[in-house]
Motif scaffolding. Structure first.
Motif, mmCIF file in Angstrom:
data_model
loop_
_atom_site.group_PDB
_atom_site.id
_atom_site.type_symbol
_atom_site.label_atom_id
_atom_site.label_comp_id
_atom_site.label_asym_id
_atom_site.label_seq_id
_atom_site.Cartn_x
_atom_site.Cartn_y
_atom_site.Cartn_z
ATOM 1 N N PRO A 1 175.186 85.553 100.371
ATOM 2 C CA PRO A 1 174.834 86.718 99.554
ATOM 3 C C PRO A 1 173.605 87.422 100.117
ATOM 4 O O PRO A 1 172.692 86.781 100.649
ATOM 5 N N ILE A 2 173.576 88.732 99.998
ATOM 6 C CA ILE A 2 172.461 89.499 100.569
ATOM 7 C C ILE A 2 171.613 90.190 99.509
ATOM 8 O O ILE A 2 170.514 90.655 99.809
ATOM 9 N N ASN A 3 172.102 90.273 98.265
ATOM 10 C CA ASN A 3 171.350 90.942 97.206
ATOM 11 C C ASN A 3 171.411 90.126 95.917
ATOM 12 O O ASN A 3 172.490 89.806 95.435
ATOM 13 N N GLU A 4 170.243 89.845 95.358
ATOM 14 C CA GLU A 4 170.192 89.194 94.050
ATOM 15 C C GLU A 4 170.521 90.193 92.948
ATOM 16 O O GLU A 4 171.041 89.828 91.893
ATOM 17 N N TYR A 5 170.227 91.460 93.203
ATOM 18 C CA TYR A 5 170.472 92.525 92.240
ATOM 19 C C TYR A 5 170.681 93.825 92.999
ATOM 20 O O TYR A 5 170.397 93.924 94.202
ATOM 21 N N VAL A 6 171.202 94.835 92.293
ATOM 22 C CA VAL A 6 171.307 96.190 92.845
ATOM 23 C C VAL A 6 170.529 97.123 91.924
ATOM 24 O O VAL A 6 170.393 96.878 90.718
ATOM 25 N N TYR A 7 170.028 98.214 92.500
ATOM 26 C CA TYR A 7 169.074 99.076 91.801
ATOM 27 C C TYR A 7 169.513 100.528 91.909
ATOM 28 O O TYR A 7 170.011 100.961 92.957
ATOM 29 N N SER A 8 169.340 101.270 90.818
ATOM 30 C CA SER A 8 169.599 102.709 90.854
ATOM 31 C C SER A 8 168.433 103.464 90.239
ATOM 32 O O SER A 8 167.715 102.942 89.379
ATOM 33 N N THR B 1 172.407 92.653 87.808
ATOM 34 C CA THR B 1 172.719 91.371 88.439
ATOM 35 C C THR B 1 174.221 91.143 88.308
ATOM 36 O O THR B 1 174.966 92.031 87.899
ATOM 37 N N ALA B 2 174.667 89.962 88.630
ATOM 38 C CA ALA B 2 176.104 89.674 88.504
ATOM 39 C C ALA B 2 176.562 89.732 87.052
ATOM 40 O O ALA B 2 177.725 90.035 86.777
ATOM 41 N N ASP B 3 175.646 89.473 86.090
ATOM 42 C CA ASP B 3 176.059 89.336 84.694
ATOM 43 C C ASP B 3 175.408 90.334 83.741
ATOM 44 O O ASP B 3 175.910 90.522 82.622
ATOM 45 N N TYR B 4 174.310 90.951 84.131
ATOM 46 C CA TYR B 4 173.571 91.815 83.224
ATOM 47 C C TYR B 4 173.196 93.131 83.907
ATOM 48 O O TYR B 4 173.039 93.194 85.131
ATOM 49 N N LYS B 5 173.024 94.153 83.072
ATOM 50 C CA LYS B 5 172.449 95.413 83.543
ATOM 51 C C LYS B 5 171.359 95.841 82.560
ATOM 52 O O LYS B 5 171.603 95.981 81.355
ATOM 53 N N TYR B 6 170.170 96.062 83.116
ATOM 54 C CA TYR B 6 169.041 96.555 82.338
ATOM 55 C C TYR B 6 168.785 98.003 82.743
ATOM 56 O O TYR B 6 168.694 98.316 83.932
ATOM 57 N N ILE B 7 168.689 98.889 81.741
ATOM 58 C CA ILE B 7 168.491 100.314 81.992
ATOM 59 C C ILE B 7 167.243 100.769 81.252
ATOM 60 O O ILE B 7 167.076 100.488 80.053
ATOM 61 N N LYS B 8 166.379 101.473 81.954
ATOM 62 C CA LYS B 8 165.185 102.054 81.339
ATOM 63 C C LYS B 8 165.230 103.564 81.545
ATOM 64 O O LYS B 8 165.484 104.046 82.650
#
Length: 469
Positions: free
Chosen positions: A345-352, A368-375
């Motif tokens: 794996p190359i990314n623990e998370y992705v960011y926008s 992440t694989a299971d969650y998305k946090y949006i601010k």
């Protein structure tokens, strides 16, 4: 692998992963992409860095997050002092050519440094009157011709899957359709026309895929397909009937808005979920960030493999840096090669990071694989905003006073905000986001951003594409 392969990066604007047949869609929308994916590698969890083209396009070109490169809005330029992929490849003897059908990928935004050929196809081809998917393939094929003595880098930006959705393939709809596919009509579609919008969208995807297939066939005909590292990706997706713009607001308020302002609420899908929503002024749902990404390595190594690990569109430049010896760039993307070659794996998370067109609202997300946090961050609106973008200004005000500024989803469920149930998870992802914002801002100080004047012709084209009220 070949030390200096040809490189082709083909971007299909506004293309969702879940509407491509190689990623499981039940309609055969992308048979030519499907074949390329069988010759290469599919990434089933690839994500864009923004929900619309201005920030996402600069990230794809530079391999940097939007906040780092700073080219966030239509008039923002890619920093002149930012080292460029095309320049570095040119220094290594590559022929370089870019073929764009959209104003956001243009000289105006300083995309052209390093390219021997920079073809602004949009300059004399109106988006409502031109087959942009065909045009960019035509221009690329003419440029490559029978091949170069040196390797080449081709950067193709196809508007073929962006609105307006005109019937072109004749596979899923035809000219007898009751709406014409322009942005004003898409915004006026009714609940009963939701499937018609999907049919139009799928039809432009099928037509664009045919044009991409012509490009691939030309590479094969001149004997360069196996010598080419070919990347196909979307720059962001499109929201159709899945979510309203403010569906996270309290039920009493959504009912009030629908009752008192039914026309406004319906046109901008404030609380309604049907037909066409688009990709502006809405939080970064999966339909907007989840994009197709196919990588055909030189000599078609790893043919037919598929990976579900998290990857990002900025990883395309990271991979090119890894493919070409002695190529150095200040990138934030990772190379896909460790994942492809060893399954690492190359990314623990992705960011926008997505500032809205008018700039009053900014959405950031960590997935992440299971969650998305949006601010969501909002800025005060001004009298100038009310005059120039009245509908978007009203939306900004509603966002500020009524909608949750933080959202936590357990993906794939993006209807239920679970931030109250899992405060520790939200705090962890918030911390990751804040650290990344600080790192982006620190790196961005190395680059100098300027803005361009947007011509009246460009404004007219952007209005046709839905970027102006």
């Amino acid at each position: 692998m070949i030390d200096r392969p040809n490189i082709v990066v083909y971007v299909s604007d506004s293309l969702r992963a879940d509407h491509t047949s190689c990623f499981g869609y039940d309609r055969e929308t992308t048979p030519h992409l499907d074949q390329v994916s069988e010759d290469g590698v599919r990434f089933s969890n690839a994500f864009s860095q923004a929900i619309w083209t201005s920030p996402s396009s600069a990230s794809i070109l530079t391999g940097l997050y939007p906040e780092t490169h700073g080219a966030l809005r239509v008039a923002d330029q890619v920093p002149d002092n930012l080292p460029r992929l095309a320049t570095r490849l040119g220094q290594q003897g590559y022929e370089t050519g870019a073929f764009s059908t959209v104003d956001q990928v243009s000289r105006m935004r300083n995309f052209d440094p390093g390219f021997d050929e920079f073809d602004e196809i949009f300059d004399d081809h109106d988006p409502h009157e031109s087959d942009t998917a065909k045009l960019c393939t035509d221009r690329f094929v003419d440029w490559v011709g029978s091949g170069f003595s040196d390797p080449f880098f081709g950067f193709i930006w196809s508007l073929g899957t962006h609105n307006p959705f005109f019937p072109r393939a004749g596979e899923f709809t035809d000219e007898s359709v009751e709406i014409d596919g322009t942005v004003p009509e898409l915004k006026e579609t009714t609940y009963d026309q939701a499937q018609t919008v999907v049919d139009l969208y799928d039809d432009v995807i099928r037509h664009s895929d045919r044009q991409f297939g012509r490009l691939v066939q030309h590479l094969k005909s001149i004997g360069e397909y196996e010598n080419t590292a070919l990347f196909f990706l979307g720059d962001h997706g499109e929201l159709l009937s899945e979510h309203g713009r403010l569906e996270q607001i309290p039920n009493w308020l959504s009912t009030t808005i629908s009752t008192l302002f039914p026309g406004f609420a319906s046109k901008f899908r404030i609380v309604d979920r049907y037909g066409y929503v688009g990709h502006q002024a809405v939080i970064p749902y999966e339909e907007l960030l989840h994009v197709p990404l196919v990588f055909k390595p030189p000599e078609s190594e790893h043919a037919g493999d598929e990976y579900s690990e998290l990857v990002q569109t900025i990883d395309v430049v990271g991979t090119i840096v890894d493919l070409v010896s002695d190529l150095e760039l200040p990138i934030q993307g990772s190379s896909l090669l460790p994942l492809v070659e060893s399954g690492s794996p190359i990314n623990e998370y992705v960011y926008s990071d997505s500032p809205t067109l008018g700039g009053n609202v900014r959405y950031r997300s960590i997935r992440t694989a299971d969650y998305k946090y949006i601010k969501t961050d909002t800025e005060p609106v001004s009298a100038a905003d009310v005059t120039s973008q009245p509908a978007r200004t009203v939306f900004s005000l509603l966002r500020q006073v009524a909608s949750s500024q933080e959202v936590l989803f357990r993906v794939p469920d993006e209807r239920t905000n679970v931030i109250g149930d899992e405060p520790q998870k939200a705090a962890h992802l918030r911390s990751i986001m804040n650290d990344l914002i600080d790192a982006n801002r620190a790196q961005s100080t190395e680059f100098v951003n300027e803005t361009s004047d947007v011509s009246e012709a460009a404004k007219d084209r952007l209005e046709q594409l839905g970027y102006v009220d």
